[in-house]
Design a protein around this motif. Structure first.
Motif, PDB file in Angstrom:
ATOM      1  N   ARG A 192      32.881  43.227  30.414  1.00 23.12           N
ATOM      2  CA  ARG A 192      34.111  43.820  30.169  1.00 23.12           C
ATOM      3  C   ARG A 192      34.336  43.070  28.815  1.00 23.12           C
ATOM      4  O   ARG A 192      34.731  44.604  27.908  1.00 23.12           O
ATOM      5  CB  ARG A 192      35.096  42.957  30.933  1.00 23.12           C
ATOM      6  CG  ARG A 192      34.709  43.816  32.164  1.00 23.12           C
ATOM      7  CD  ARG A 192      36.256  43.093  33.227  1.00 23.12           C
ATOM      8  NE  ARG A 192      36.305  44.167  34.210  1.00 23.12           N
ATOM      9  CZ  ARG A 192      35.875  43.577  35.416  1.00 23.12           C
ATOM     10  NH1 ARG A 192      36.060  42.209  36.136  1.00 23.12           N
ATOM     11  NH2 ARG A 192      36.089  44.227  36.453  1.00 23.12           N
TER      12      ARG A 192
ATOM     13  N   ALA B 286      45.072  43.843  32.359  1.00 24.44           N
ATOM     14  CA  ALA B 286      45.293  45.434  32.867  1.00 24.44           C
ATOM     15  C   ALA B 286      44.059  45.709  32.427  1.00 24.44           C
ATOM     16  O   ALA B 286      43.686  46.562  33.271  1.00 24.44           O
ATOM     17  CB  ALA B 286      46.822  45.353  32.465  1.00 24.44           C
ATOM     18  N   ILE B 287      43.673  46.073  30.877  1.00 19.65           N
ATOM     19  CA  ILE B 287      42.601  46.529  30.310  1.00 19.65           C
ATOM     20  C   ILE B 287      41.386  46.062  30.501  1.00 19.65           C
ATOM     21  O   ILE B 287      40.699  47.051  30.849  1.00 19.65           O
ATOM     22  CB  ILE B 287      43.207  46.829  28.619  1.00 19.65           C
ATOM     23  CG1 ILE B 287      44.002  47.276  28.655  1.00 19.65           C
ATOM     24  CG2 ILE B 287      41.753  47.100  28.158  1.00 19.65           C
ATOM     25  CD1 ILE B 287      44.677  47.260  26.891  1.00 19.65           C
TER      26      ILE B 287
ATOM     27  N   ARG C 255      40.733  44.755  33.330  1.00 22.90           N
ATOM     28  CA  ARG C 255      40.529  45.005  35.022  1.00 22.90           C
ATOM     29  C   ARG C 255      39.911  46.725  35.130  1.00 22.90           C
ATOM     30  O   ARG C 255      39.180  47.375  35.622  1.00 22.90           O
ATOM     31  CB  ARG C 255      41.526  45.139  35.798  1.00 22.90           C
ATOM     32  CG  ARG C 255      41.971  43.716  35.765  1.00 22.90           C
ATOM     33  CD  ARG C 255      43.095  43.729  37.358  1.00 22.90           C
ATOM     34  NE  ARG C 255      44.315  44.036  36.873  1.00 22.90           N
ATOM     35  CZ  ARG C 255      45.555  43.592  36.060  1.00 22.90           C
ATOM     36  NH1 ARG C 255      45.196  41.918  36.420  1.00 22.90           N
ATOM     37  NH2 ARG C 255      46.896  44.127  36.144  1.00 22.90           N
ATOM     38  N   GLU C 256      40.139  47.583  34.331  1.00 26.17           N
ATOM     39  CA  GLU C 256      40.050  48.482  34.242  1.00 26.17           C
ATOM     40  C   GLU C 256      38.241  48.813  33.171  1.00 26.17           C
ATOM     41  O   GLU C 256      37.840  49.975  33.657  1.00 26.17           O
ATOM     42  CB  GLU C 256      40.683  49.930  33.939  1.00 26.17           C
ATOM     43  CG  GLU C 256      42.504  49.577  34.213  1.00 26.17           C
ATOM     44  CD  GLU C 256      42.233  50.137  35.653  1.00 26.17           C
ATOM     45  OE1 GLU C 256      41.010  51.347  35.424  1.00 26.17           O
ATOM     46  OE2 GLU C 256      42.947  49.658  36.218  1.00 26.17           O
ATOM     47  N   ARG C 257      38.121  48.144  32.594  1.00 29.34           N
ATOM     48  CA  ARG C 257      36.689  48.488  32.011  1.00 29.34           C
ATOM     49  C   ARG C 257      35.421  47.649  32.676  1.00 29.34           C
ATOM     50  O   ARG C 257      35.809  47.128  33.590  1.00 29.34           O
ATOM     51  CB  ARG C 257      36.385  47.198  30.785  1.00 29.34           C
ATOM     52  CG  ARG C 257      37.716  47.290  29.409  1.00 29.34           C
ATOM     53  CD  ARG C 257      37.240  49.252  28.412  1.00 29.34           C
ATOM     54  NE  ARG C 257      38.650  48.867  28.139  1.00 29.34           N
ATOM     55  CZ  ARG C 257      37.942  49.498  26.984  1.00 29.34           C
ATOM     56  NH1 ARG C 257      36.542  49.893  25.934  1.00 29.34           N
ATOM     57  NH2 ARG C 257      39.458  49.972  25.702  1.00 29.34           N
TER      58      ARG C 257
END
Length: 329
Positions: free
Chosen positions: A251, A320-321, A323-325
């Protein structure tokens, strides 16, 4: 080279005039099995994928610390100095040149982590060594030394300043509340879920409440344990950590070209320091963890800004970023 202590911050600094090294056009990787270069091998993990070995520890080709002698601490007025006695090893993470911690097999990473644990335990058997550091620098701006996937392990006759800060804060928290401050933080983070990146088995990856850099991420065991090496040597205990470390670094690599990673474990309590006294409650108040500090070239000032850390991305946004990666290919 010698160790000098800053009388104000109480940090130890290796200081000396090191000759410039000239890179050879005939350079070849000394850590690849096919190189044939003679290295001082300290320990080797057995293979899990058919390669000659999974991970190995070797003496650093140009060590900053020497294993022989005594530190010989002395004073010069108000200044303290001592010889850089210690150990300096390279942990070769994988036999393959292109197998990094974010694209290796989990079993390979598990062997690497177990080897780190064995080296920490072995080095703590030396009465001279107060602390064992394991760290990894990756990227052109990180101070990375070798192209091959490697970490470094250093045994020192002093405890690094940041670790001392953690030890003192953890002890003070325990004296007031009779609880581990790290466990209290983990409980709040798991309850709030705002800064958690991922949970895998007994391990959690999260962005700290007060980050030093954007996307700073810690990996911490959810069950209380002061000593990494003690957990690392338990059968199967590194399996989930290996997967979480791989996924977390994958990530971070989608966001940053480089990073610093350091393992914080308990100092050497096999040979207790009566002066520091941190060992008296350390089993209950300290908690090992891994800190990962990404390096963002465009935001270099995030590391320090007038002696105060400055992060232009909040830990909540960072988590948050991340987690989305993607966490794997």
């Amino acid at each position: 080279m010698e160790l000098r202590k800053d009388p104000i911050t109480r940090s130890w600094v290796i200081c000396g005039d090191e000759p410039e090294t000239v890179s050879s056009p005939d350079y070849f990787c000394p850590f690849c099995p096919e190189s044939g270069q003679q290295l001082q091998v300290v320990a080797t993990s057995p293979t899990v994928n058919g390669s000659p070995w999974a991970a190995r520890a070797v003496v650093h080709p140009h060590p900053l610390y020497g294993i022989d002698g005594e530190p010989g601490r002395s004073g010069n007025g108000l200044y303290d100095t001592m010889q850089p006695v210690g150990a300096h090893e390279v942990i070769v993470e994988n036999a393959r040149h292109d197998r990094h911690l974010w694209n290796a097999d989990d079993r390979e990473i598990e062997e690497y982590l177990a080897l780190c644990g064995r080296r920490i335990q072995d080095l703590k058997g030396d009465v001279r060594f107060k602390y064992i550091s394991v760290f990894k620098n990756f990227g052109s701006m990180s101070g990375q030394e070798f192209d091959h996937p490697t970490s470094e392990i250093v045994a020192t006759t002093f405890v690094p300043r940041r670790v001392l800060y953690e030890l003192r804060a953890a002890k003070q928290h325990y004296q007031v509340k009779e609880r581990c401050v790290f466990c209290d933080i983990l409980k709040q983070e798991q309850d709030q879920k705002r800064r958690v990146v991922e949970v895998r088995g007994d391990y959690i990856a999260c962005c700290p409440y007060a980050p030093r850099v954007p996307y700073e991420t810690w990996i911490v065991p959810r069950s209380h344990e002061a000593y990494f090496e003690r957990m690392a040597l338990k059968s199967g205990a590194m399996r989930d950590l290996a997967a979480l470390l791989r996924r977390t670094l994958f990530r971070i690599r989608t966001i940053a070209d480089g990073f610093h990673m350091v393992l914080h474990t308990s100092p050497n309590t096999m040979h207790r320091s009566e002066t520091l006294g941190f060992w008296k409650t350390i089993e209950d108040d300290y908690h090992w963890h891994i800190e990962i500090l990404p390096i963002l070239g465009a935001r270099a000032k995030s590391y320090t800004f007038k002696e105060v850390y400055y992060s232009p991305v909040s830990s909540e946004t960072s988590a948050a970023i991340l987690r989305e990666r993607p966490a794997e290919r």
